[in-house]
Enzyme design. Structure first.
Site, PDB file in Angstrom:
ATOM      1  N   THR A 143       0.849  -1.181   0.000  1.00 35.55           N
ATOM      2  CA  THR A 143       0.000   0.000   0.000  1.00 35.55           C
ATOM      3  C   THR A 143       0.887   1.234   0.000  1.00 35.55           C
ATOM      4  O   THR A 143       1.894   1.282   0.707  1.00 35.55           O
ATOM      5  CB  THR A 143      -0.958   0.005   1.209  1.00 35.55           C
ATOM      6  OG1 THR A 143      -1.890  -1.054   1.033  1.00 35.55           O
ATOM      7  CG2 THR A 143      -1.743   1.314   1.301  1.00 35.55           C
ATOM      8  N   PHE A 171       1.251   4.937   0.940  1.00 36.61           N
ATOM      9  CA  PHE A 171       0.707   5.978   1.809  1.00 36.61           C
ATOM     10  C   PHE A 171       1.334   7.308   1.418  1.00 36.61           C
ATOM     11  O   PHE A 171       2.497   7.343   0.993  1.00 36.61           O
ATOM     12  CB  PHE A 171       1.060   5.695   3.272  1.00 36.61           C
ATOM     13  CG  PHE A 171       0.324   4.515   3.848  1.00 36.61           C
ATOM     14  CD1 PHE A 171      -0.856   4.700   4.547  1.00 36.61           C
ATOM     15  CD2 PHE A 171       0.812   3.224   3.690  1.00 36.61           C
ATOM     16  CE1 PHE A 171      -1.545   3.616   5.079  1.00 36.61           C
ATOM     17  CE2 PHE A 171       0.126   2.141   4.211  1.00 36.61           C
ATOM     18  CZ  PHE A 171      -1.055   2.333   4.906  1.00 36.61           C
TER      19      PHE A 171
END
Ligand code: PEP
Ligand code: MN
Length: 671
Positions: A562, A564
């Site tokens: 992921t 960020f």
């Protein structure tokens, strides 16, 4: 047995605990374990643990089954993070540099086997620093097998090394070979090394431990893991809190390599002890060409970092030349470690350049536009907005992935603010209750987090200032008594479900309940004590809420990352502050969003502008515009060109060709 005392326990209550233990036949010692004040109790005494546990001022009792107590994981479950040099509560500065060892970072110490001259140690320090080492090693006193071999420059060598450490902003570690040198060396070194040959020199351990400085304890060539941990116990019992273990190869029947690197010791010791474990591949292997593969294996096995021998001219080295890396080999190794780190859920610790303040960051990833000149980039220049709060906001409860990302970027101790939603993170940054925020924008399996992209439109004063990629390993988490066969409801964020599709397909009867974030799903189960409900979240969330991992690694594809972004509030001139912890590398990536008119070639015209200026697109995604059916906007990530003018010109041209142009921010790209 370790009795952990409550913070602020009264002298009277402490004395009562002591008397209680002594009366029952225990020998007792006052000690400090991490942040805790503890009483260590040994002997054959008999005690009712529950009765002891409820004495006033007793926080908890850890009955250790091991002969080493302070070093054992039973006495302290969380990882110890050792700070070397300066003080971690102060911002990092070149005059008082500090580094951390342990936790989610990889710390690399490098330098020559021995300090040979002022010039040699300085040249080595500069070279290894350039490649990303954060601490300098070097022997001033050398324990050599032959009495005729170079024995080191002694105190003068240590002075040269201290000067090299200061010149490069690196704390230093050096070996102490005799108790008589310890006090004198204490003024100059940031960390003591206890060499393999001295691992069981108990008088040395007691003397060095009592000085309270961090100690790097090498494993003896013939020491068992238990003997090694007992030596660590000597250091801890003598008074230091900061012991780092170092596996450096053991003696086996194999003679091809200098020693045999005991890779399996890494996960074993990390299970038995809370102390950080470094690996010295140089002494383990003894052959230059084999050092880097062994180093990477150590990182893959869970080591918290390395100590590596590097020499600018290994063929002329006065000791251990054949195992010393050329600086170019070290550079390559560091690059490989950087690429490997996310796979093991860690990041390589980086130190800011000496000219730049701030705090060491983890990973090349997050550093943003400090000092660069492109006007549209955010940056910590003189006119950067003032940061009112030192808090960092994330969405979710403790153990959330965003909190993991936050800790990577800002350090474990960063003051944080758990917000109820992504929007609340933007609000907190906008109203100044948080200086920065961390939000996910994209997952490698499930795609963009549109909710956050949309928030950037609603909050034009918020900019992206950093980027960080986190490997996501999802777990099915439930109550201690829960059984996977009895689960009927599973909670998570919709992204969690999307990323675990294959696993969930095996349980078609499970009812899926969406939550704001994964850690909130875990917290709800802990609150309800439900045994038929499970959550999909990270292991950290299970730990944070005292729940059990029922199944680990349930994401459909292990290459699950992921992305960020770190957000901050822009000041009037479009700039936003960059957290000092993100380092000082200039921004090399920018994110834009725009829409184009509904006519032939309108997108092509925009792409042409970038292509003609040699700007690389790393992402192009189209997405329906809310409230405008069948109209689309484009999410674009670009690699920044080296000059300000080029990018400014591109932006001006794009603005002219697009309908609704948003510059979301510029930052240092994460690997
Ligand atoms: C060293 O690190 O310089 C050294 C002598 O290592 P060891 O004690 O592991 O042999
Ligand atoms: Mn050596």
């Amino acid at each position: 047995m370790i009795v952990v005392l409550s913070k602020g326990i009264s002298t009277h209550d402490k004395e009562m605990v002591r008397i209680y233990l002594k009366d029952r036949g225990f020998a007792i010692r006052d000690q400090v374990l991490g942040e805790d004040e503890v009483i260590g109790a040994t002997g054959k005494g008999v005690v009712d643990l529950r009765e002891l546990g409820i004495l006033p001022g007793v926080e908890r009792v850890a009955a250790t089954s091991k002969p080493y107590e302070l070093a054992s994981r039973e006495s302290k479950t969380e990882d110890t993070i050792v700070t070397v040099g300066g003080s971690a509560s102060q911002p990092w500065s070149a005059s008082q540099p500090w580094v951390k060892i342990g936790g989610s970072r990889i710390t690399v110490i490098a330098g020559p086997c021995a300090v040979e001259s002022r010039e040699q140690i300085l040249e080595t320090a500069l070279r290894v620093r350039e490649s990303g080492a954060v601490m300098l090693r070097g022997g001033a006193y050398k324990p050599r097998s032959s009495p005729y071999a170079f024995q080191g420059l002694g105190m003068q060598g240590l002075e040269f090394m201290k000067a090299a450490g200061e010149a490069t902003g690196m704390p230093i570690v050096t070996e102490v070979v005799s108790p008589e040198f310890a006090a004198q060396m204490n003024d100059l070194t940031d960390m003591f090394q206890i060499g393999a040959r001295n691992m069981q020199n108990f008088e040395l351990l007691k003397k060095v431990g009592a000085l309270g400085k961090p100690v790097l304890l090498k494993r003896g060539p013939s020491a068992t893991i238990e003997e090694w941990l007992l030596s660590a116990e000597y250091l801890l019992a003598a008074g230091t809190r900061d012991v780092v273990l170092c596996e450096r190869g053991i003696r086996t029947f194999e003679t091809y390599t200098r020693n045999t690197l005991d890779i399996s010791a890494i996960p074993v010791v990390k299970g038995l002890s809370h102390l950080p474990v470094l690996v010295d591949p140089s002494h383990a292997v003894g052959i230059r060409a084999k050092v880097s593969p062994a180093a990477l294996a150590a990182i893959a096995a869970g080591a918290d970092g390395l100590t590596v021998e590097v020499h600018p001219h290994p063929d002329e080295a006065l000791s251990d030349g054949p195992q010393s890396l050329f600086p170019e080999q070290f550079e390559r190794l560091m690059r490989d470690i950087e690429a490997l780190a996310p796979v093991v859920g860690k990041e390589l610790l980086r130190t800011p350049k000496p000219s730049h303040g701030g705090q060491p960051s983890h990973g090349s990833s997050a550093s943003a536009a400090a000092g660069n000149t492109v006007s549209l980039r955010s940056g910590a220049g003189d006119d950067a907005a003032e940061v009112l709060s030192d808090k960092v906001a994330f969405s979710g409860e403790s153990g959330a992935y965003a909190e993991q990302a936050l800790m990577r970027a800002f350090g474990e101790e960063a003051p944080r603010l758990g917000a109820a939603s992504f929007r609340a993170v933007f609000d907190a940054v906008l109203d100044g209750s948080a200086g920065f925020g961390v939000v996910p924008v994209e997952n490698s399996l499930a795609g963009s987090v549109h909710e956050n992209y949309d928030l950037f439109f609603r909050y034009p004063d918020i900019a992206m200032v950093g980027e960080l990629k986190l490997r996501i390993v999802h777990c099915l988490i439930g109550d201690e008594k829960a059984q996977i066969e009895n689960i009927s409801i599973v909670r998570s964020h919709p992204q969690g479900f999307a990323q675990c599709r294959d696993f969930l397909d095996k349980y078609p009867l499970w009812q899926l309940e969406a939550c704001n974030d994964t850690a909130t799903a875990v917290a709800s189960i802990a609150r309800e004590g439900a045994t038929k409900v499970a959550a999909i979240a990270g292991e950290a969330a299970a730990k944070a809420h005292g729940l059990k991992v029922l199944r680990a690694g349930i994401e459909t594809n292990p290459l699950n990352y992921t992305r960020f972004v770190i957000i901050a509030r822009r000041n009037g001139s479009d700039r936003a502050p960059v957290p000092p912890s993100l380092g000082s590398e200039p921004a090399n990536k920018a994110s834009l969003v725009f829409s184009v008119s509904d006519e032939p070639g309108s997108l092509f015209a925009c792409l042409k502008i970038m292509s003609e200026r040699g700007i690389n697109l790393s992402k192009l995604e189209s997405r329906p515009i809310q409230g405008k059916p069948w109209e689309y906007q484009f999410y674009v990530d670009v690699t920044l060109p080296p000059t300000e003018e080029t990018f400014d010109a591109v932006v001006q041209e794009l603005k002219a060709k697009t309908e609704d142009f948003h510059f979301l921010g510029s930052y240092r790209a994460s690997l």
